[in-house]
Design a protein around this motif. Structure first.
Motif, PDB file in Angstrom:
ATOM      1  N   THR A   1      -0.663  -2.383 -10.566  1.00  0.00           N
ATOM      2  CA  THR A   1      -0.194  -3.617 -10.030  1.00  0.00           C
ATOM      3  C   THR A   1       0.026  -4.661 -11.496  1.00  0.00           C
ATOM      4  O   THR A   1      -0.684  -4.279 -12.518  1.00  0.00           O
ATOM      5  CB  THR A   1      -1.096  -4.199  -9.188  1.00  0.00           C
TER       6      THR A   1
ATOM      7  N   ASP B   1       0.855  -1.313  -0.203  1.00  0.00           N
ATOM      8  CA  ASP B   1       0.047   0.040  -0.047  1.00  0.00           C
ATOM      9  C   ASP B   1       1.015   1.245  -0.173  1.00  0.00           C
ATOM     10  O   ASP B   1       2.137   1.012   0.016  1.00  0.00           O
ATOM     11  CB  ASP B   1      -0.912  -0.092   1.237  1.00  0.00           C
ATOM     12  N   GLN B   2       0.243   2.571  -0.186  1.00  0.00           N
ATOM     13  CA  GLN B   2       0.949   3.679  -0.223  1.00  0.00           C
ATOM     14  C   GLN B   2       1.573   3.979   0.966  1.00  0.00           C
ATOM     15  O   GLN B   2       2.823   4.562   0.955  1.00  0.00           O
ATOM     16  CB  GLN B   2       0.155   4.927  -0.531  1.00  0.00           C
ATOM     17  N   GLU B   3       1.385   3.238   2.177  1.00  0.00           N
ATOM     18  CA  GLU B   3       2.064   3.736   3.434  1.00  0.00           C
ATOM     19  C   GLU B   3       3.357   2.784   3.586  1.00  0.00           C
ATOM     20  O   GLU B   3       4.424   3.389   3.938  1.00  0.00           O
ATOM     21  CB  GLU B   3       1.183   3.256   4.519  1.00  0.00           C
TER      22      GLU B   3
ATOM     23  N   THR C   1       3.503  -4.924  -7.192  1.00  0.00           N
ATOM     24  CA  THR C   1       3.447  -3.441  -7.185  1.00  0.00           C
ATOM     25  C   THR C   1       4.289  -2.761  -8.229  1.00  0.00           C
ATOM     26  O   THR C   1       5.517  -3.011  -8.051  1.00  0.00           O
ATOM     27  CB  THR C   1       3.312  -3.074  -5.827  1.00  0.00           C
TER      28      THR C   1
END
Length: 79
Positions: free
Chosen positions: A64, A31-33, A69
């Motif tokens: 993706t 994820d972006q985090e 990713t």
């Protein structure tokens, strides 16, 4: 935080040679985090300008592919 294998898969320079965008393949879905932690931004900390060092912007997920990713990170030369 899980550690994933990251491979550089390509890069593009602008016409002036002062900006580069690098693309990475992360083996897994993140994820972006996670991207923010692994591909953080940085900027010049010198008291003077035009140090000509390269500084990254925060990485961004651009897609993706096959449970992997694709991350883009732009770099700019401080001029």
């Amino acid at each position: 935080m899980t550690d994933y294998e990251v491979t550089k898969i390509g890069s593009i320079f602008d016409e002036s040679g002062e900006y580069e965008t690098i693309y990475h393949l992360v083996e897994g879905i993140v994820d972006q985090e996670w991207v923010n932690a692994k591909f953080p931004s940085n900027h010049c900390q010198h008291e003077y300008d035009c140090c000509a060092n390269w500084y990254p912007r925060t990485g961004r997920i651009v897609g993706t592919d096959n449970n992997n990713t694709i991350v883009r990170q732009s770099w700019a030369m401080n001029v």
